[in-house]
Scaffold this active site. Structure first.
Site, PDB file in Angstrom:
ATOM      1  N   ASN A   9       0.875  -1.173   0.000  1.00  0.00           N
ATOM      2  CA  ASN A   9       0.000   0.000   0.000  1.00  0.00           C
ATOM      3  C   ASN A   9       0.911   1.222   0.000  1.00  0.00           C
ATOM      4  O   ASN A   9       1.492   1.569   1.025  1.00  0.00           O
ATOM      5  CB  ASN A   9      -0.874  -0.045   1.270  1.00  0.00           C
ATOM      6  N   TRP A  10       1.031   1.848  -1.166  1.00  0.00           N
ATOM      7  CA  TRP A  10       1.990   2.955  -1.279  1.00  0.00           C
ATOM      8  C   TRP A  10       1.448   4.228  -0.627  1.00  0.00           C
ATOM      9  O   TRP A  10       2.157   5.194  -0.477  1.00  0.00           O
ATOM     10  CB  TRP A  10       2.336   3.213  -2.756  1.00  0.00           C
ATOM     11  N   LYS A  11       0.186   4.223  -0.267  1.00  0.00           N
ATOM     12  CA  LYS A  11      -0.465   5.396   0.348  1.00  0.00           C
ATOM     13  C   LYS A  11      -0.212   6.642  -0.514  1.00  0.00           C
ATOM     14  O   LYS A  11      -0.146   6.535  -1.722  1.00  0.00           O
ATOM     15  CB  LYS A  11       0.004   5.564   1.799  1.00  0.00           C
ATOM     16  N   HIS A  95      -9.644   0.968   5.133  1.00  0.00           N
ATOM     17  CA  HIS A  95      -8.376   1.236   5.808  1.00  0.00           C
ATOM     18  C   HIS A  95      -8.610   2.182   6.988  1.00  0.00           C
ATOM     19  O   HIS A  95      -9.400   3.113   6.893  1.00  0.00           O
ATOM     20  CB  HIS A  95      -7.361   1.837   4.833  1.00  0.00           C
ATOM     21  N   GLU A  97      -6.943   4.536   8.170  1.00  0.00           N
ATOM     22  CA  GLU A  97      -6.676   5.956   7.914  1.00  0.00           C
ATOM     23  C   GLU A  97      -7.898   6.635   7.311  1.00  0.00           C
ATOM     24  O   GLU A  97      -8.131   7.819   7.522  1.00  0.00           O
ATOM     25  CB  GLU A  97      -5.438   6.101   7.013  1.00  0.00           C
ATOM     26  N   GLU A 167      -5.342  -5.175  10.701  1.00  0.00           N
ATOM     27  CA  GLU A 167      -4.345  -4.125  10.890  1.00  0.00           C
ATOM     28  C   GLU A 167      -4.641  -3.359  12.184  1.00  0.00           C
ATOM     29  O   GLU A 167      -5.422  -2.402  12.178  1.00  0.00           O
ATOM     30  CB  GLU A 167      -4.396  -3.138   9.724  1.00  0.00           C
ATOM     31  N   GLY A 173       2.295   2.232  10.850  1.00  0.00           N
ATOM     32  CA  GLY A 173       3.227   3.349  10.716  1.00  0.00           C
ATOM     33  C   GLY A 173       3.940   3.727  12.000  1.00  0.00           C
ATOM     34  O   GLY A 173       4.536   4.802  12.095  1.00  0.00           O
ATOM     35  N   SER A 213       3.338  -2.034  10.390  1.00  0.00           N
ATOM     36  CA  SER A 213       4.788  -2.049  10.627  1.00  0.00           C
ATOM     37  C   SER A 213       5.459  -3.364  10.223  1.00  0.00           C
ATOM     38  O   SER A 213       6.412  -3.803  10.868  1.00  0.00           O
ATOM     39  CB  SER A 213       5.109  -1.694  12.084  1.00  0.00           C
ATOM     40  N   GLY A 234       2.820  -1.130   4.304  1.00  0.00           N
ATOM     41  CA  GLY A 234       2.809   0.289   3.959  1.00  0.00           C
ATOM     42  C   GLY A 234       4.219   0.778   3.705  1.00  0.00           C
ATOM     43  O   GLY A 234       4.788   0.561   2.634  1.00  0.00           O
ATOM     44  N   GLY A 235       4.815   1.409   4.708  1.00  0.00           N
ATOM     45  CA  GLY A 235       6.141   2.028   4.575  1.00  0.00           C
ATOM     46  C   GLY A 235       7.182   1.152   3.884  1.00  0.00           C
ATOM     47  O   GLY A 235       7.890   1.622   2.981  1.00  0.00           O
TER      48      GLY A 235
HETATM   49  P1  PGA Z   1       2.706   0.338   7.647  1.00  0.00           P
HETATM   50  O1  PGA Z   1       1.238   0.501   7.035  1.00  0.00           O
HETATM   51  O2  PGA Z   1       3.289  -0.913   7.065  1.00  0.00           O
HETATM   52  O3  PGA Z   1       3.456   1.571   7.187  1.00  0.00           O
HETATM   53  O4  PGA Z   1       2.576   0.263   9.120  1.00  0.00           O
HETATM   54  C1  PGA Z   1       0.422  -0.605   6.826  1.00  0.00           C
HETATM   55  C2  PGA Z   1      -0.913  -0.182   6.283  1.00  0.00           C
HETATM   56  O5  PGA Z   1      -1.427   0.858   6.698  1.00  0.00           O
HETATM   57  O6  PGA Z   1      -1.488  -0.858   5.417  1.00  0.00           O
END
Ligand code: PGA
Length: 252
Positions: A9-11, A95, A97, A167, A173, A213, A234-235
């Site tokens: 997930n490149w966000k 998600h 977020e 998640e 994050g 993470s 994500g990251g």
């Molecule tokens: P993260 O994000 O790996 O940066 O913690 C995961 C996600 O939100 O899908």
């Protein structure tokens, strides 16, 4: 046997140039990966560019969001029809977020889920508790409510197009991942719920990813858990070497 799925997930990251570069590096090293299913979810403006780079590879394209309606007066939104038209096979729904920062309701998430499946997209449905909820011992309750509010809108057949991503919000994050035991405990709970709500076959076949993470160092231990069928990253998905190492750890 549930095939492991590794999704990036490149966000709201990358530029035209870095998105293409990242996709090229993934295709070069994992474009013909067969043991693990790989999905990348770039930002909307780069979907078509990344799609060109992925063409001919086995890496699938996903979007990070959608609107439930196929078209119309919804300024700034992107429909499931547009996503499939741009070559997306997957979409992320629910998600944290978006639940938290954009106030997406259970009902809106359910409509997105149903619309995505209706239009032939595969869905990564995200669920997970916050830190105060975990501390209050409400993890199972929260996760059950999120499942209950969305998945019963689909039939067992339609559920074949869905994976659930557990998640925990406190792990996203933050650099603090759930331990493999914490992940396994919730994944097993989700699978039991699926068995009760649908049937044994659905529970056995539906993949449950862990996200929060995940990196090259912790992915192996998480993926070794019996009910962890993949990871949503994500990251660490923004660095080809890191993401490729995670894909490799999913092969075992
Ligand atoms: P993260 O994000 O790996 O940066 O913690 C995961 C996600 O939100 O899908």
């Amino acid at each position: 046997m549930r095939k492991k799925l590794v999704a990036g997930n490149w966000k709201m990251n990358t530029t035209r140039q870095t998105a293409v570069q990242l996709a090229r590096e993934l295709v070069a090293a994992a474009g013909q990966e067969t043991a693990v299913e790989v999905v990348v979810c770039p930002p909307f403006p780069y979907l078509l560019l990344v799609r060109e780079v992925l063409a001919g590879s086995r890496i699938a394209l996903g979007a990070q969001n959608l609107h439930p309606e196929p078209k119309g007066a919804f300024t700034g939104e992107v429909s499931p029809v547009m996503l499939t038209d741009c070559g997306c096979q997957w979409v992320i729904v629910g998600h944290s977020e978006r639940r938290r920062d954009l106030g997406e309701s259970h009902e809106f998430i359910r409509r997105k889920l149903v619309a995505a499946v209706h239009h032939g997209l595969q869905v990564i449905l995200c669920i997970g508790e916050t830190k105060p909820e975990r501390d209050a011992g409400q993890t199972f309750q929260v996760v059950r409510a999120q499942l209950q509010d969305s998945l019963p809108a689909l039939t067992s057949d339609q559920l074949q197009a869905v994976v659930v991503a557990y998640e925990p919000v406190w792990a996203i994050g933050t650099g603090v991942n759930a331990t493999p035991e914490q992940a396994q405990e919730v994944h097993a709970f989700v699978r039991r719920w699926l068995g009760e709500q649908f049937d044994a076959k659905t529970a056995e076949n539906l993949r449950i990813l862990y996200g929060g993470s995940v990196n090259a160092s912790n992915a192996g231990a998480l993926l070794a858990q019996p009910d962890v069928d993949g990871v949503l990253v994500g990251g660490a998905s923004l660095q080809a070497s890191e993401f490729l190492a995670i894909i490799r750890s999913a092969r075992r």
